[in-house]
Design a protein around this motif. Structure first.
Motif, short mmCIF file in Angstrom:
data_model
loop_
_atom_site.label_atom_id
_atom_site.label_comp_id
_atom_site.label_asym_id
_atom_site.label_seq_id
_atom_site.Cartn_x
_atom_site.Cartn_y
_atom_site.Cartn_z
N UNK A 8 -78.31 18.18 112.24
CA UNK A 8 -77.50 19.21 112.91
C UNK A 8 -77.11 18.76 114.31
N UNK A 9 -78.06 18.17 115.03
CA UNK A 9 -77.74 17.65 116.37
C UNK A 9 -76.68 16.56 116.30
N UNK A 10 -76.83 15.66 115.33
CA UNK A 10 -75.86 14.58 115.17
C UNK A 10 -74.48 15.12 114.86
N UNK A 11 -74.41 16.06 113.94
CA UNK A 11 -73.11 16.62 113.55
C UNK A 11 -72.49 17.40 114.70
N UNK A 12 -73.31 18.12 115.46
CA UNK A 12 -72.79 18.90 116.59
C UNK A 12 -72.17 17.98 117.63
N UNK A 13 -72.85 16.89 117.97
CA UNK A 13 -72.31 15.97 118.97
C UNK A 13 -71.08 15.24 118.43
N UNK A 14 -71.08 14.90 117.14
CA UNK A 14 -69.91 14.25 116.55
C UNK A 14 -68.71 15.19 116.52
N UNK A 15 -68.95 16.45 116.12
CA UNK A 15 -67.87 17.42 116.10
C UNK A 15 -67.29 17.58 117.50
N UNK A 16 -68.19 17.78 118.46
CA UNK A 16 -67.74 18.00 119.84
C UNK A 16 -66.95 16.80 120.34
N UNK A 17 -67.46 15.59 120.08
CA UNK A 17 -66.77 14.38 120.54
C UNK A 17 -65.40 14.24 119.91
N UNK B 15 -63.45 16.60 118.42
CA UNK B 15 -62.51 17.66 118.80
C UNK B 15 -62.16 17.58 120.28
N UNK B 16 -63.12 17.18 121.11
CA UNK B 16 -62.81 17.00 122.53
C UNK B 16 -61.76 15.90 122.72
N UNK B 17 -61.94 14.79 122.00
CA UNK B 17 -60.99 13.68 122.13
C UNK B 17 -59.60 14.10 121.67
N UNK B 18 -59.55 14.87 120.57
CA UNK B 18 -58.25 15.32 120.07
C UNK B 18 -57.57 16.26 121.07
N UNK B 19 -58.35 17.15 121.66
CA UNK B 19 -57.76 18.11 122.61
C UNK B 19 -57.37 17.41 123.91
N UNK B 20 -58.15 16.47 124.36
CA UNK B 20 -57.86 15.78 125.61
C UNK B 20 -56.67 14.82 125.48
N UNK B 21 -56.22 14.57 124.26
CA UNK B 21 -55.07 13.71 124.04
C UNK B 21 -53.75 14.42 124.33
N UNK B 22 -53.82 15.76 124.50
CA UNK B 22 -52.61 16.53 124.74
C UNK B 22 -52.51 17.06 126.16
N UNK B 23 -51.50 17.91 126.35
CA UNK B 23 -51.29 18.56 127.65
C UNK B 23 -51.20 20.06 127.45
N UNK B 24 -51.61 20.82 128.49
CA UNK B 24 -51.61 22.27 128.36
C UNK B 24 -50.27 22.86 128.77
N UNK B 25 -50.24 24.19 128.86
CA UNK B 25 -48.99 24.89 129.15
C UNK B 25 -48.46 24.56 130.54
N UNK B 26 -49.31 24.11 131.44
CA UNK B 26 -48.91 23.77 132.80
C UNK B 26 -48.64 22.29 132.97
N UNK B 27 -48.71 21.53 131.87
CA UNK B 27 -48.45 20.11 131.93
C UNK B 27 -49.64 19.28 132.35
N UNK B 28 -50.82 19.92 132.45
CA UNK B 28 -52.02 19.20 132.83
C UNK B 28 -52.68 18.57 131.60
N UNK B 29 -53.42 17.47 131.78
CA UNK B 29 -54.11 16.86 130.64
C UNK B 29 -55.11 17.84 130.03
#
Length: 441
Positions: free
Chosen positions: A290-299, A301-315
């Motif tokens: 469970x710990x392994x899956x939680x950190x993998x999921x977080x990593x 999904x975090x990487x996918x979200x950080x690849x984009x920009x928000x409504x204000x144009x920020x990373x």
């Protein structure tokens, strides 16, 4: 004439004892561990007879040899072995079932949260500026983090529960060892063939049954019926020579259990203690997974979200914080901070996140993990059913020898009542004959 009176008296004494034994059988017909008893009798040595020579027409009455218990050593040993296996599989299945419940979507909602996350991402590709959808996306992130924390908390509680159950069972096991030594002391003092000896033997067998259901044990018996008990497999002495060596249990930081006796490791492969150890191992494995899956999921999904920009144009920022399932938390983002866009367009990052859905995405990996757990429970359930069936068959075979049958006891009661009346009539005839002879003088 004195022989006739002696024959009658010996019959009264023997048949009275036999009736008392039948009464004990009837009274204890439903008592666990009670073995049916019968009075062993033999022809008494009459006048003019000896151990080496008996006349054909010189009866001497009846002698009591003692109480005999209806038991079969092989059936008893087989029932103990199968009982230990059944207890192990049942205990293991119980904790595996609880683990399955802790990981189920009904308990933590992780699968629902992941599905909602991807569904909302798909909806944002069509309407990337919709603040309601952005808020729903963040809520699904929070639901996933909360689900992991819930599952981690459930598994932690289960680890504590197994540890407590093991400690309690070890205490009971050691109490039974001490009680068994007291039975040994009583057996060495008991008169052979007495009711007291039979009662002590019943209690000895009951304690051995209980000990066998808790852990593998190997008993040997002396001429008095006193037992020397060793751990099955390792041969470590538990009871013998007037000494009792208690066992102990230790829980590792991850919840795995280990047993010892006299400071040395003790391997237990059957009984409820073995089932608890196997359950603890499974829960520890699930906590680590469970710990392994939680950190993998977080990593991921975090990487996918950080690849984009928000409504204000920020990373884009990280969606999750934490280093384990128990500490996984949704980052405090606002709807405008959802990174739906990328260089390809206002919905490009949501399109990329939706494209992650497949054989190795978090949703599929979690579903596969649940399927693996379900298979483990199914296998444990099949093993438990087989072990329970064999244990029931062994117990039935043992009971066929030792169990009290009330119909049989009723027939024996009638038989010995008639024998008692006949013995009383013998004394009456002797008295009447004596009176007749005296009156004729």
């Amino acid at each position: 004439m004195s022989d006739l009176l002696g024959i009658g008296y010996s019959g009264l004494k023997a048949y009275s004892r036999a009736l008392s034994t039948i009464g004990d059988n009837i009274a204890n017909a439903q008592t666990p561990g009670y073995a049916r008893r019968r009075l062993e009798m033999m022809e008494a040595v009459g006048g003019g007879n000896s151990i080496f020579y008996r006349g054909n027409t010189n009866p001497g009455g009846v002698d009591i040899r003692g109480i005999d218990r209806s038991v079969d050593g092989w059936l008893i040993e087989d029932s103990r072995i199968t009982s230990g296996d059944a207890e192990r599989s049942a205990t293991k299945l119980g904790w595996l079932g609880k683990t399955e419940d802790a990981l189920s979507d009904e308990t933590n909602g992780i699968k629902t949260g992941l599905t909602k996350l991807y569904t909302t991402a798909d909806q944002l590709t069509a309407d990337p500026t919709n603040r309601t959808l952005r808020a729903q996306f963040l809520q699904s992130v929070d639901d996933i983090a909360s689900g992991f924390r819930t599952a981690a908390g459930q598994l932690d509680k289960m680890g504590e529960g197994i540890e407590g159950a093991a400690a309690s069972t070890v205490d009971q096991f050691n109490s039974n060892l001490n009680a068994l030594e007291q039975i040994n002391i009583g057996l060495r003092k008991a008169r052979p063939g007495s009711t007291n000896e039979a009662s002590l033997l019943d209690e000895r067998d009951r304690l051995l049954d209980k000990l066998s259901s808790q852990a593998g044990v190997s008993p040997t018996f002396d001429n008095n019926g006193a037992v020397t008990l060793r751990a099955a497999g390792s041969g470590d002495l538990l009871v013998g020579g007037g000494a009792v060596n208690p066992i102990s249990v230790t829980a590792a930081p991850d919840g795995r259990l280990s047993y010892s006796v006299g400071g040395s490791p003790l391997a237990i492969s059957t009984g409820s203690l073995a089932g608890l150890a196997e359950g603890a191992n499974h829960v520890a494995d699930q906590r680590a997974s469970l710990d392994t899956m939680a950190t993998q999921f977080a990593s991921q999904l975090n990487a996918a979200h950080q690849a984009g920009t928000d409504a204000n144009g920020n990373p884009g920022q990280a969606l999750f914080t934490g280093t384990s399932a128990a500490t996984l938390t949704a980052a405090p983002l606002t709807p405008d901070q959802v990174a739906a866009a990328n260089a390809s367009g206002s919905n490009g990052n949501m399109l990329a996140l939706g494209a992650m859905r497949g054989a190795n995405d978090p949703e599929a990996r979690w579903s596969g993990h649940l399927a693996t757990q379900a298979q483990a429970v199914s296998s444990a359930r099949a093993q438990d059913a087989a072990a329970a069936t064999r244990a029931d068959a062994s117990a039935a075979a043992r009971d066929g020898v030792s169990q009290v049958d009330l119909d049989t006891e009723a027939a024996e009661l009638l038989r010995f009542q008639q024998a008692y009346s006949a013995a009383a009539r013998t004394i009456q005839v002797a008295r009447e004959t004596m009176q007749t002879l005296l009156s004729s003088l």
